[in-house]
Design a protein around this motif. Structure first.
Motif, mmCIF file in Angstrom:
data_model
loop_
_atom_site.group_PDB
_atom_site.id
_atom_site.type_symbol
_atom_site.label_atom_id
_atom_site.label_comp_id
_atom_site.label_asym_id
_atom_site.label_seq_id
_atom_site.Cartn_x
_atom_site.Cartn_y
_atom_site.Cartn_z
ATOM 1 N N PRO A 83 0.812 -1.222 0.000
ATOM 2 C CA PRO A 83 0.000 0.000 0.000
ATOM 3 C C PRO A 83 0.846 1.273 0.000
ATOM 4 O O PRO A 83 0.430 2.301 -0.541
ATOM 5 C CB PRO A 83 -0.811 -0.121 1.296
ATOM 6 C CG PRO A 83 -0.930 -1.587 1.516
ATOM 7 C CD PRO A 83 0.398 -2.133 1.092
ATOM 8 N N THR A 115 1.931 2.216 -3.591
ATOM 9 C CA THR A 115 0.901 2.518 -4.571
ATOM 10 C C THR A 115 1.056 3.944 -5.063
ATOM 11 O O THR A 115 1.062 4.895 -4.281
ATOM 12 C CB THR A 115 -0.507 2.344 -3.965
ATOM 13 O OG1 THR A 115 -0.645 0.999 -3.512
ATOM 14 C CG2 THR A 115 -1.577 2.652 -5.001
ATOM 15 N N CYS A 116 1.203 4.092 -6.380
ATOM 16 C CA CYS A 116 1.381 5.408 -6.987
ATOM 17 C C CYS A 116 0.233 5.684 -7.955
ATOM 18 O O CYS A 116 -0.349 4.774 -8.518
ATOM 19 C CB CYS A 116 2.708 5.477 -7.734
ATOM 20 S SG CYS A 116 4.145 5.165 -6.690
ATOM 21 N N LYS A 117 -0.057 6.947 -8.160
ATOM 22 C CA LYS A 117 -1.126 7.325 -9.074
ATOM 23 C C LYS A 117 -0.767 7.024 -10.525
ATOM 24 O O LYS A 117 -1.620 6.727 -11.341
ATOM 25 C CB LYS A 117 -1.446 8.814 -8.921
ATOM 26 C CG LYS A 117 -2.015 9.173 -7.558
ATOM 27 C CD LYS A 117 -2.340 10.654 -7.472
ATOM 28 C CE LYS A 117 -2.919 10.999 -6.111
ATOM 29 N NZ LYS A 117 -3.248 12.443 -5.997
ATOM 30 N N CYS A 164 10.302 3.782 -4.433
ATOM 31 C CA CYS A 164 9.345 3.897 -5.524
ATOM 32 C C CYS A 164 9.976 4.777 -6.587
ATOM 33 O O CYS A 164 10.152 5.968 -6.383
ATOM 34 C CB CYS A 164 8.047 4.514 -4.999
ATOM 35 S SG CYS A 164 6.771 4.717 -6.255
ATOM 36 N N SER A 176 4.014 -2.056 -13.827
ATOM 37 C CA SER A 176 4.467 -1.990 -12.441
ATOM 38 C C SER A 176 5.186 -3.272 -12.107
ATOM 39 O O SER A 176 4.764 -4.352 -12.479
ATOM 40 C CB SER A 176 3.272 -1.806 -11.503
ATOM 41 O OG SER A 176 2.694 -0.543 -11.702
#
Length: 211
Positions: A157, A160-162, A180, A189
């Protein structure tokens, strides 16, 4: 590639007086007796013989000893140049630490992350009972049995990137850094760790005993 966030796992300062009570009982012997005497006698630290850490070159062990005897760890020894490098980091950092870590106390964890004075820091301390386990410890996070309860529930979590990203987890001297990374021409990803999952896994490099 631009680092957009950092996740540290079981990472903390090595200052011996802030180690857990269990570790303090042996760390004084390591830093004040075993390390200085063995390096002087053998020209290196014979960790395998002593069943401590592993064999290390003289310079590496002596530097590590200086760090662990200083309340500010590496920054306190290396001076203002090192302090400025820590302070220059503005990348958001999430710390995952564990209440039953045999080595890193809460104070150890807070101390090393406090050096990143200009980064937004989120400190998450996880108790084994929160994930239905009796023990996690310092190295437990890296075991496959925690793939769902820790990797998926607490690490992924945070990654998690946009926008589509490429992820790489790199082991550090004190734990694990999950970076990241901003991709250049990637459209997928990918997540790679000690036990890799995903696609096109990136091989990791381990630090050598030569420093």
């Amino acid at each position: 590639l631009r680092v957009s966030r950092v996740v540290t796992v079981a990472t903390g300062s090595g200052y011996w007086r802030e180690n857990t009570a269990a570790l303090r009982r042996t760390s004084w012997w390591l830093w004040f007796v075993a390390a200085p005497l063995s390096v002087r006698l053998f020209g290196y630290f014979p960790g395998k013989r002593l069943r401590k850490v592993g064999d290390l070159p003289r310079g590496v062990m002596e530097q590590w000893r200086r760090w662990c005897l200083d309340p500010e760890y590496a920054v306190g020894v290396e001076g203002e140049a090192a302090r400025a490098l820590y302070a220059a980091v503005e990348t958001p950092i999430v710390s995952l630490s564990f209440t039953d870590d045999e080595f890193m106390s809460l104070r150890n964890t807070e101390s090393i992350h406090g050096q990143y004075a200009n980064a937004r820091r989120t400190m998450k301390r996880i108790a084994p009972k929160e994930i239905g386990e009796k023990h996690i410890g310092h190295f437990g996070f890296f075991k496959p049995k925690y793939e769902h309860s820790l990797w998926h529930a607490h690490l992924l979590p945070e990654l998690t990137c946009k926008q589509p990203q490429s992820f790489l987890c790199e082991p550090s001297q004190s734990g694990l850094f999950a970076e990241c990374l901003q991709p250049q021409n990637h459209t997928f990803s990918d997540f790679s760790a000690l036990y890799s999952t995903g696609v096109n896994s990136v091989p990791l490099c381990e630090p050598s005993h030569r420093g």
